[in-house]
Design a protein around this motif. Structure first.
Motif, short mmCIF file in Angstrom:
data_model
loop_
_atom_site.label_atom_id
_atom_site.label_comp_id
_atom_site.label_asym_id
_atom_site.label_seq_id
_atom_site.Cartn_x
_atom_site.Cartn_y
_atom_site.Cartn_z
N PHE A 110 -5.35 -12.25 6.27
CA PHE A 110 -6.81 -12.48 5.96
C PHE A 110 -7.13 -13.87 6.60
CE2 PHE A 110 -5.12 -9.41 2.87
CZ PHE A 110 -6.06 -8.58 2.81
N ILE A 115 -10.50 -8.57 9.78
CA ILE A 115 -10.00 -7.41 9.15
C ILE A 115 -11.23 -6.53 9.78
CG2 ILE A 115 -9.66 -6.02 7.06
CD1 ILE A 115 -7.56 -8.08 7.54
N LYS A 285 -9.44 -13.11 15.64
CA LYS A 285 -10.56 -13.54 14.64
C LYS A 285 -11.41 -14.54 15.74
CE LYS A 285 -7.91 -17.87 13.64
NZ LYS A 285 -7.48 -18.64 12.33
N GLN A 324 -16.67 -2.61 7.87
CA GLN A 324 -15.72 -3.80 8.11
C GLN A 324 -16.04 -4.79 7.00
OE1 GLN A 324 -16.19 -5.76 11.96
NE2 GLN A 324 -14.57 -7.23 11.45
N ASP A 325 -17.33 -4.85 6.39
CA ASP A 325 -17.43 -5.84 5.20
C ASP A 325 -16.98 -5.21 3.99
OD1 ASP A 325 -19.52 -3.71 5.37
OD2 ASP A 325 -21.12 -5.20 4.68
N LEU A 328 -12.93 -5.56 4.14
CA LEU A 328 -12.34 -6.66 3.88
C LEU A 328 -12.30 -6.86 2.28
CD1 LEU A 328 -11.36 -9.50 4.54
CD2 LEU A 328 -13.61 -10.11 4.76
N LYS A 329 -13.44 -6.85 1.44
CA LYS A 329 -13.30 -6.86 0.13
C LYS A 329 -12.37 -5.69 -0.58
CE LYS A 329 -15.13 -8.48 -4.04
NZ LYS A 329 -14.58 -7.32 -4.83
N GLU A 332 -8.80 -7.04 0.16
CA GLU A 332 -8.52 -8.33 -0.71
C GLU A 332 -8.39 -7.95 -2.19
OE1 GLU A 332 -10.86 -12.08 1.84
OE2 GLU A 332 -11.89 -10.72 0.23
#
Length: 349
Positions: A110, A115, A285, A324-325, A328-329, A332
């Motif tokens: 992360f 991600i 990244k 993608q967004d 990620l959440k 996590e």
């Protein structure tokens, strides 16, 4: 219908407008991309799902994407070196679990990578006992630990294989503090090693999978290699999407009986622990974000069409596209849940 020059030009212009988004997307991408994966096997689930996704993306974008099974350590190193976007990666929860368990070669994904979207779930992560075992359920196993019996669990340490074992210890601790000491790891390697540990009476429970072990659950109970499922870690919402026929002689209804809530391995005394083995993209990244955006957008279109979903289900994967967004959440949150489980038992491991 009669075509005039004007109508032909109008039709051509309309077709160009429709094709423009895809063409523009593809124009910004490298013509040849390498998809490294965190496995060295070309017959395992990581390669299978990655090959399906790579094939669909290649056709949709008109570029070449080659899947390269280099293993986790080399995959991370290769991805970290390539800022141009010619290298992308697919792996699963092992990518962050390895870091949580302190496995050499695993960094904080992360922090060190971008991600990408999720693409599929393998719902098959399982725990099994010999067919002759006195333990019929996970409740039997946890009660035995509470009564002072040592329960030996064969795992491959440091990731997907171990997280269910950690959950067992955590559940034992929640139910009867101190009994987690009686849930002990037998550290092995491959699935065949875990199976052999059971057959050699070196383990009472083993980590396995529906895909690899279901065949042994169909053997006559008198067969020394016969096994029984006691727990599937997948969420029931995941298993409900599996084909009704299931796999082999184990249909979906039977699978659900081994999963929460019918089979309960508590997380905190009020809700159950669950774990879906999810596959997702990782990007360098510092890569041009337009490349990851193009891949993400195109994947959304691919999954909307439904074709890849049929291919995945036929191979006993659960389609699981999250942009993608959202990915990620979601990942996590998973990381945080499992980090707490690992931390809570670390002093007792």
């Amino acid at each position: 219908m009669k075509f005039t020059r004007r109508s032909f030009l109008a039709a051509s212009s309309a077709a160009a407008v429709i094709a423009a988004p895809l063409g523009a997307r593809a124009a910004n991408l490298p013509r040849n991309m390498r998809m490294v994966i965190g496995s060295k096997s070309t017959g395992g689930d990581t390669y299978q799902t990655s090959a399906m996704v790579a094939d669909a993306l290649s056709k949709k974008l008109g570029i070449n994407i080659k899947v390269d099974a280099v293993g986790a350590s080399d995959a991370f190193k290769t991805l970290a070196r390539d800022k141009r976007g010619t290298t992308i990666m697919i792996f699963h929860d092992q990518s962050y679990l390895g870091y949580l368990y302190g496995v050499t070669g695993y960094d904080n994904i992360f922090a060190d990578y971008a991600i990408g979207p999720t693409v599929a779930i393998n719902p098959g992560n399982a725990y099994l006992v010999p067919a002759s075992s006195p333990y019929k359920t996970m409740d039997d196993i946890l009660k035995a630990a509470a009564d002072g019996t040592r329960i030996r669990v064969a795992i491959q340490p440091g990731g997907v294989s171990e997280i269910g074992f950690s959950a067992m210890k955590n559940a034992a601790k929640v139910r009867a503090p101190g009994s987690e000491d009686n849930i002990v790891a037998v550290n092995t390697g491959s699935q065949s090693d875990k199976n052999q540990a059971m057959w050699d009476n070196l383990a009472d429970v083993i980590n396995g999978s529906i895909q690899a072990n279901e065949q042994f659950t169909q053997l006559d109970s008198s067969d020394p290699k016969a096994m029984r499922f006691v727990w599937l870690t997948a969420r029931p919402e995941t298993l409900e999407q599996a084909p009704e026929a299931g796999m082999g002689g184990t249909d979906r209804a039977k699978m659900l009986s081994f999963a929460s809530p019918e089979t309960s391995v508590t997380l905190d005394g009020s809700k159950d622990f669950t774990f879906d083995k999810e596959f997702f993209f990782l990007f360098n990244k510092d890569m041009d974000p337009e490349i990851s955006k193009a891949i993400d957008t195109t994947l959304g279109e691919i999954y909307a069409s439904g074709e890849i979903e049929e291919r995945q289900k036929a191979a006993f994967f659960i389609p699981n596209y999250l942009p993608q967004d959202q990915a990620l959440k979601h990942l996590e949150d998973k990381r945080d849940t499992y980090a707490k489980v690992i931390d809570d038992i670390s002093s007792k491991s």
